[in-house]
Design an enzyme around this catalytic site. Structure first.
Site, PDB file in Angstrom:
ATOM      1  N   ASP A 237       0.882  -1.165   0.000  1.00 40.29           N
ATOM      2  CA  ASP A 237       0.000   0.000   0.000  1.00 40.29           C
ATOM      3  C   ASP A 237       0.922   1.219   0.000  1.00 40.29           C
ATOM      4  O   ASP A 237       1.444   1.602   1.041  1.00 40.29           O
ATOM      5  CB  ASP A 237      -0.899  -0.005   1.240  1.00 40.29           C
TER       6      ASP A 237
ATOM      7  N   GLU B  22      -1.370  -1.574  -4.562  1.00 35.37           N
ATOM      8  CA  GLU B  22      -2.653  -0.895  -4.665  1.00 35.37           C
ATOM      9  C   GLU B  22      -2.537   0.249  -5.664  1.00 35.37           C
ATOM     10  O   GLU B  22      -1.537   0.965  -5.692  1.00 35.37           O
ATOM     11  CB  GLU B  22      -3.074  -0.364  -3.297  1.00 35.37           C
TER      12      GLU B  22
ATOM     13  N   ASP C 131      -1.829   1.074   7.318  1.00 36.84           N
ATOM     14  CA  ASP C 131      -1.234   0.880   5.996  1.00 36.84           C
ATOM     15  C   ASP C 131      -0.745  -0.560   5.813  1.00 36.84           C
ATOM     16  O   ASP C 131      -0.842  -1.118   4.717  1.00 36.84           O
ATOM     17  CB  ASP C 131      -0.090   1.880   5.771  1.00 36.84           C
TER      18      ASP C 131
END
Length: 158
Positions: A7, A67, A139
């Site tokens: 992420d 992501e 995260d």
């Protein structure tokens, strides 16, 4: 097979690794990389690359996913996120991994069943899918969700 999910973020990048054996998933590791906000952009990107490379070399994943960038209201934030994402993709590709990309909505739908799920719902599902997992932060949780999404979609992703 070990899968790493990332992420990306300039301030904080989350990473998470899961192992897949048949249809079974297990937690390997997760963490967050924070860059020095007082450093210059190039130095922060180098720091991010060095830390991601360290994680990749330590855990030797077989597959990786990142992501996708969402567009923020603030264009500067979107640009910074894009630069961090580029470093994440480069780190994985340099390690010889094919890089898959998933939108936030796809990740949420894969874990919770709806693309509009709240972060708390995703984290609750992570604890169901990976019993006993200790999340390093939000995260890192998002990164584990990306890794699980890729683990479950690898057959259809090709």
């Amino acid at each position: 097979m070990i899968i790493i999910g990332i992420d990306p973020g300039l301030t904080c990048t989350g990473w998470g690794l899961v192992a897949k054996a048949g249809s079974r998933l297990s937690h390997v590791a997760n963490g967050q990389i924070r860059t020095d906000a007082s450093a210059g952009m190039a130095d922060r990107l180098v720091e991010l690359d060095a830390e991601l490379t360290r994680v990749i070399l330590e855990h030797r994943p077989d597959a990786g996913a990142v992501e996708e960038v969402f567009v923020n209201v603030n264009p500067q934030s979107t640009l910074k996120l894009g630069q961090a994402r580029g470093v994440a993709m480069l780190s994985l590709a340099r390690a010889g991994l094919k890089v898959a990309e998933y939108s936030t909505k796809v990740v949420k739908k894969a874990l919770v069943g709806t693309g509009g799920a709240e972060k708390a719902q995703v984290q609750a599902m992570l604890k169901v899918l990976l019993p006993g997992v200790k999340l390093a932060g939000a995260d890192a949780a998002d990164a584990l969700a990306v890794a699980i999404t890729h683990a479950n979609m690898m057959g259809s992703h090709r």
